[in-house]
Design a protein around this motif. Structure first.
Motif, PDB file in Angstrom:
ATOM      1  N   ILE A  71       0.871  -1.177   0.000  1.00 51.97           N
ATOM      2  CA  ILE A  71       0.000   0.000   0.000  1.00 51.97           C
ATOM      3  C   ILE A  71       0.907   1.226   0.000  1.00 51.97           C
ATOM      4  CG2 ILE A  71      -1.763   1.316   1.231  1.00 51.97           C
ATOM      5  CD1 ILE A  71      -2.774  -1.259   2.435  1.00 51.97           C
ATOM      6  N   GLN A  72       0.763   2.054  -1.029  1.00 52.85           N
ATOM      7  CA  GLN A  72       1.626   3.226  -1.158  1.00 52.85           C
ATOM      8  C   GLN A  72       0.800   4.431  -1.598  1.00 52.85           C
ATOM      9  OE1 GLN A  72       5.556   2.695  -2.913  1.00 52.85           O
ATOM     10  NE2 GLN A  72       5.159   0.497  -3.169  1.00 52.85           N
ATOM     11  N   TYR A  73       1.313   5.620  -1.271  1.00 52.63           N
ATOM     12  CA  TYR A  73       0.637   6.866  -1.622  1.00 52.63           C
ATOM     13  C   TYR A  73       1.122   7.389  -2.967  1.00 52.63           C
ATOM     14  CZ  TYR A  73      -1.141   7.153   3.145  1.00 52.63           C
ATOM     15  OH  TYR A  73      -1.781   6.906   4.328  1.00 52.63           O
ATOM     16  N   TYR A  74       0.165   7.831  -3.747  1.00 52.67           N
ATOM     17  CA  TYR A  74       0.487   8.405  -5.059  1.00 52.67           C
ATOM     18  C   TYR A  74       1.275   9.699  -4.921  1.00 52.67           C
ATOM     19  CZ  TYR A  74      -0.150  10.757  -9.536  1.00 52.67           C
ATOM     20  OH  TYR A  74       0.064  11.423 -10.714  1.00 52.67           O
ATOM     21  N   ASP A  75       2.321   9.861  -5.713  1.00 53.41           N
ATOM     22  CA  ASP A  75       3.032  11.140  -5.783  1.00 53.41           C
ATOM     23  C   ASP A  75       3.568  11.423  -7.183  1.00 53.41           C
ATOM     24  OD1 ASP A  75       5.170   9.421  -6.069  1.00 53.41           O
ATOM     25  OD2 ASP A  75       6.182  10.006  -4.212  1.00 53.41           O
ATOM     26  N   ILE A  86      -2.193   1.750  -4.882  1.00 60.30           N
ATOM     27  CA  ILE A  86      -1.651   3.114  -4.896  1.00 60.30           C
ATOM     28  C   ILE A  86      -2.830   4.034  -4.595  1.00 60.30           C
ATOM     29  CG2 ILE A  86      -0.461   4.893  -6.221  1.00 60.30           C
ATOM     30  CD1 ILE A  86       0.799   2.698  -7.901  1.00 60.30           C
ATOM     31  N   ILE A  87      -2.776   4.674  -3.444  1.00 55.68           N
ATOM     32  CA  ILE A  87      -3.936   5.410  -2.947  1.00 55.68           C
ATOM     33  C   ILE A  87      -3.650   6.902  -2.867  1.00 55.68           C
ATOM     34  CG2 ILE A  87      -4.753   3.412  -1.653  1.00 55.68           C
ATOM     35  CD1 ILE A  87      -3.627   4.668   0.867  1.00 55.68           C
ATOM     36  N   SER A  88      -4.721   7.657  -2.701  1.00 52.30           N
ATOM     37  CA  SER A  88      -4.596   9.099  -2.543  1.00 52.30           C
ATOM     38  C   SER A  88      -3.920   9.417  -1.224  1.00 52.30           C
ATOM     39  CB  SER A  88      -5.979   9.757  -2.577  1.00 52.30           C
ATOM     40  OG  SER A  88      -6.635   9.509  -3.794  1.00 52.30           O
ATOM     41  N   SER A  89      -3.122  10.468  -1.235  1.00 54.58           N
ATOM     42  CA  SER A  89      -2.457  10.890  -0.010  1.00 54.58           C
ATOM     43  C   SER A  89      -3.225  12.028   0.637  1.00 54.58           C
ATOM     44  CB  SER A  89      -1.019  11.327  -0.304  1.00 54.58           C
ATOM     45  OG  SER A  89      -1.001  12.397  -1.239  1.00 54.58           O
ATOM     46  N   ALA A  90      -3.180  12.077   1.938  1.00 48.26           N
ATOM     47  CA  ALA A  90      -3.900  13.111   2.676  1.00 48.26           C
ATOM     48  C   ALA A  90      -3.219  14.466   2.494  1.00 48.26           C
ATOM     49  CB  ALA A  90      -3.968  12.750   4.149  1.00 48.26           C
ATOM     50  N   ALA A  91      -4.034  15.518   2.457  1.00 47.88           N
ATOM     51  CA  ALA A  91      -3.520  16.882   2.338  1.00 47.88           C
ATOM     52  C   ALA A  91      -4.404  17.807   3.159  1.00 47.88           C
ATOM     53  CB  ALA A  91      -3.488  17.326   0.874  1.00 47.88           C
ATOM     54  N   ASN A  92      -3.894  18.990   3.422  1.00 46.15           N
ATOM     55  CA  ASN A  92      -4.609  19.942   4.264  1.00 46.15           C
ATOM     56  C   ASN A  92      -5.477  20.882   3.436  1.00 46.15           C
ATOM     57  OD1 ASN A  92      -3.487  19.044   6.717  1.00 46.15           O
ATOM     58  ND2 ASN A  92      -1.647  20.267   6.393  1.00 46.15           N
ATOM     59  N   ILE A  93      -6.671  21.150   3.955  1.00 47.68           N
ATOM     60  CA  ILE A  93      -7.542  22.191   3.412  1.00 47.68           C
ATOM     61  C   ILE A  93      -8.204  22.853   4.617  1.00 47.68           C
ATOM     62  CG2 ILE A  93      -9.435  20.547   3.024  1.00 47.68           C
ATOM     63  CD1 ILE A  93     -10.260  22.321   0.629  1.00 47.68           C
ATOM     64  N   LEU A  94      -8.196  24.184   4.648  1.00 48.34           N
ATOM     65  CA  LEU A  94      -8.632  24.902   5.847  1.00 48.34           C
ATOM     66  C   LEU A  94      -9.568  26.048   5.470  1.00 48.34           C
ATOM     67  CD1 LEU A  94      -8.281  25.225   8.944  1.00 48.34           C
ATOM     68  CD2 LEU A  94      -6.403  26.814   8.436  1.00 48.34           C
ATOM     69  N   VAL A 132     -20.766  24.864   5.485  1.00 54.34           N
ATOM     70  CA  VAL A 132     -19.813  24.979   4.382  1.00 54.34           C
ATOM     71  C   VAL A 132     -18.884  23.772   4.423  1.00 54.34           C
ATOM     72  CG1 VAL A 132     -18.009  26.382   3.321  1.00 54.34           C
ATOM     73  CG2 VAL A 132     -19.924  27.489   4.503  1.00 54.34           C
ATOM     74  N   ILE A 133     -18.805  23.059   3.308  1.00 50.61           N
ATOM     75  CA  ILE A 133     -17.907  21.909   3.186  1.00 50.61           C
ATOM     76  C   ILE A 133     -16.974  22.152   2.006  1.00 50.61           C
ATOM     77  CG2 ILE A 133     -17.715  19.415   2.808  1.00 50.61           C
ATOM     78  CD1 ILE A 133     -20.535  19.135   3.930  1.00 50.61           C
ATOM     79  N   ALA A 134     -15.687  22.099   2.272  1.00 50.15           N
ATOM     80  CA  ALA A 134     -14.673  22.225   1.223  1.00 50.15           C
ATOM     81  C   ALA A 134     -13.883  20.921   1.159  1.00 50.15           C
ATOM     82  CB  ALA A 134     -13.746  23.401   1.510  1.00 50.15           C
ATOM     83  N   HIS A 135     -13.758  20.352  -0.041  1.00 55.23           N
ATOM     84  CA  HIS A 135     -13.010  19.107  -0.174  1.00 55.23           C
ATOM     85  C   HIS A 135     -12.126  19.152  -1.410  1.00 55.23           C
ATOM     86  CE1 HIS A 135     -16.553  18.387  -2.727  1.00 55.23           C
ATOM     87  NE2 HIS A 135     -15.799  17.542  -3.390  1.00 55.23           N
ATOM     88  N   ILE A 136     -10.992  18.452  -1.324  1.00 58.76           N
ATOM     89  CA  ILE A 136     -10.004  18.437  -2.401  1.00 58.76           C
ATOM     90  C   ILE A 136     -10.514  17.578  -3.549  1.00 58.76           C
ATOM     91  CG2 ILE A 136      -7.629  17.804  -2.997  1.00 58.76           C
ATOM     92  CD1 ILE A 136      -6.894  18.348  -0.072  1.00 58.76           C
ATOM     93  N   VAL A 176      -5.964  13.099  -6.554  1.00 62.31           N
ATOM     94  CA  VAL A 176      -4.729  12.531  -6.032  1.00 62.31           C
ATOM     95  C   VAL A 176      -4.702  12.584  -4.515  1.00 62.31           C
ATOM     96  CG1 VAL A 176      -2.221  12.778  -5.975  1.00 62.31           C
ATOM     97  CG2 VAL A 176      -3.456  13.143  -8.117  1.00 62.31           C
ATOM     98  N   HIS A 177      -5.157  13.702  -3.976  1.00 60.90           N
ATOM     99  CA  HIS A 177      -5.109  13.906  -2.532  1.00 60.90           C
ATOM    100  C   HIS A 177      -6.517  13.844  -1.944  1.00 60.90           C
ATOM    101  CE1 HIS A 177      -1.526  15.871  -4.214  1.00 60.90           C
ATOM    102  NE2 HIS A 177      -0.918  15.440  -3.123  1.00 60.90           N
ATOM    103  N   ILE A 178      -6.583  13.555  -0.658  1.00 58.59           N
ATOM    104  CA  ILE A 178      -7.859  13.549   0.043  1.00 58.59           C
ATOM    105  C   ILE A 178      -7.765  14.519   1.214  1.00 58.59           C
ATOM    106  CG2 ILE A 178      -8.569  11.235  -0.621  1.00 58.59           C
ATOM    107  CD1 ILE A 178      -7.484  10.210   2.026  1.00 58.59           C
ATOM    108  N   GLY A 179      -8.858  15.208   1.462  1.00 59.01           N
ATOM    109  CA  GLY A 179      -8.900  16.152   2.569  1.00 59.01           C
ATOM    110  C   GLY A 179     -10.170  16.983   2.489  1.00 59.01           C
TER     111      GLY A 179
END
Length: 275
Positions: free
Chosen positions: A52-56, A113-121, A164-168, A172-175
């Motif tokens: 299991i690996q993260y896509y980059d 190969i999975i999506s990698s987590a990322a920040n959204i604020l 309000v919901i904001a999503h990536i 590629v990324h999830i957040g």
């Protein structure tokens, strides 16, 4: 005497050997015998990691090894090409012994190969003042994203509370981030004369106060009524036509006699001198 594949050397390696035995003493007679002698391969063991690996954007090979010398072959969906993109790939890992003396059970599994987590604020979302135009909070993210307001993609204009919901959305990324955004009513600017003089016996008539937006006025004394001589505190209450604005009140001194007065203000109200 005994021979193995025609030689007297006892074999070591795995394999099948033709064994022949006969009596070498001339004083005796015996019928020679022959058979097949088998040395089986010993078992070796494969180790497989990183399934299991993260896509980059780079190829994602797994790690595979064996505890004995030989060649480890890895296939991804039947190909030796290491995959890069998001997805699940069928893994086939096999071992070939250098000496031929070992075998290993093949490994069959999957590489993900999975999506990698990322920040959204989401910030700047509380007590935003109504402007008459769509209002949005501040969203910070390094990747593409989508925003919904109470489930709609349209930013709201009117006062109220909105989920309000904001999503990536870059694939590629999830957040995601969720907040409650509030749009509060806007203030209005109100003004009125400070003193109204009316002769005794005349019906009450007052100049209409001014407001920065459209709306209606009501007064604490009915317009057109006749009041006894005296000093009165007039209160005008404003109700905006647009519910996205706050109402308000203004004050004035009503003098039923026509005499000019001196007055002072306290907490926005006018009071005659003396009071």
């Amino acid at each position: 005497t005994t021979t193995y594949n025609g030689t007297g050397t006892v074999p070591t390696n795995a394999g099948s050997y033709a064994v022949a035995s006969g009596l070498a003493n001339a004083n005796y007679s015996a019928t020679p015998i022959s058979n097949t002698y088998v040395i089986a391969q010993a078992q070796a063991f494969l180790t497989v990691q990183d399934t299991i690996q993260y896509y980059d954007g780079t190829p994602k090979p797994i790690f595979a090894s064996c505890n004995q010398a030989g060649t480890v072959t890895i296939l991804y969906n039947g190909s030796a090409t290491v995959p890069t993109n998001l997805g699940t790939y069928t893994l086939s890992v096999s071992f070939t012994s250098s000496s031929g003396n070992y075998y290993a059970n093949p490994y069959n599994g999957h590489l993900q190969i999975i999506s990698s987590a990322a920040n959204i604020l989401i910030t700047n979302y509380q007590n935003l003042v109504y402007t008459g135009s769509p209002i949005t909070p501040t969203i910070t993210c390094a990747y593409s994203y989508a925003v919904t307001y109470n489930g709609s993609g349209t930013a709201p204009t009117n006062s109220g509370s909105y989920t309000v919901i904001a999503h990536i959305t870059d694939g590629v990324h999830i957040g995601a981030d969720t907040v409650t955004m509030t749009i509060i009513k806007a203030a209005v600017t109100l003004s009125w004369v400070t003193q109204i003089n009316i002769a005794l016996g005349q019906p009450l008539a007052v100049p209409t106060p001014t407001a920065s937006v459209a709306g209606t006025w009501t007064y604490n004394y009915p317009v057109g009524s006749s009041l006894p001589s005296g000093i009165y505190q007039l209160v005008a209450t404003f109700t905006p036509s647009n519910s996205n604005y706050n109402g308000g009140v203004v004050y004035s001194i009503l003098n039923i006699s026509g005499t000019n007065l001196s007055f002072f203000t306290l907490n926005g109200k006018f009071y005659p001198i003396p009071y």
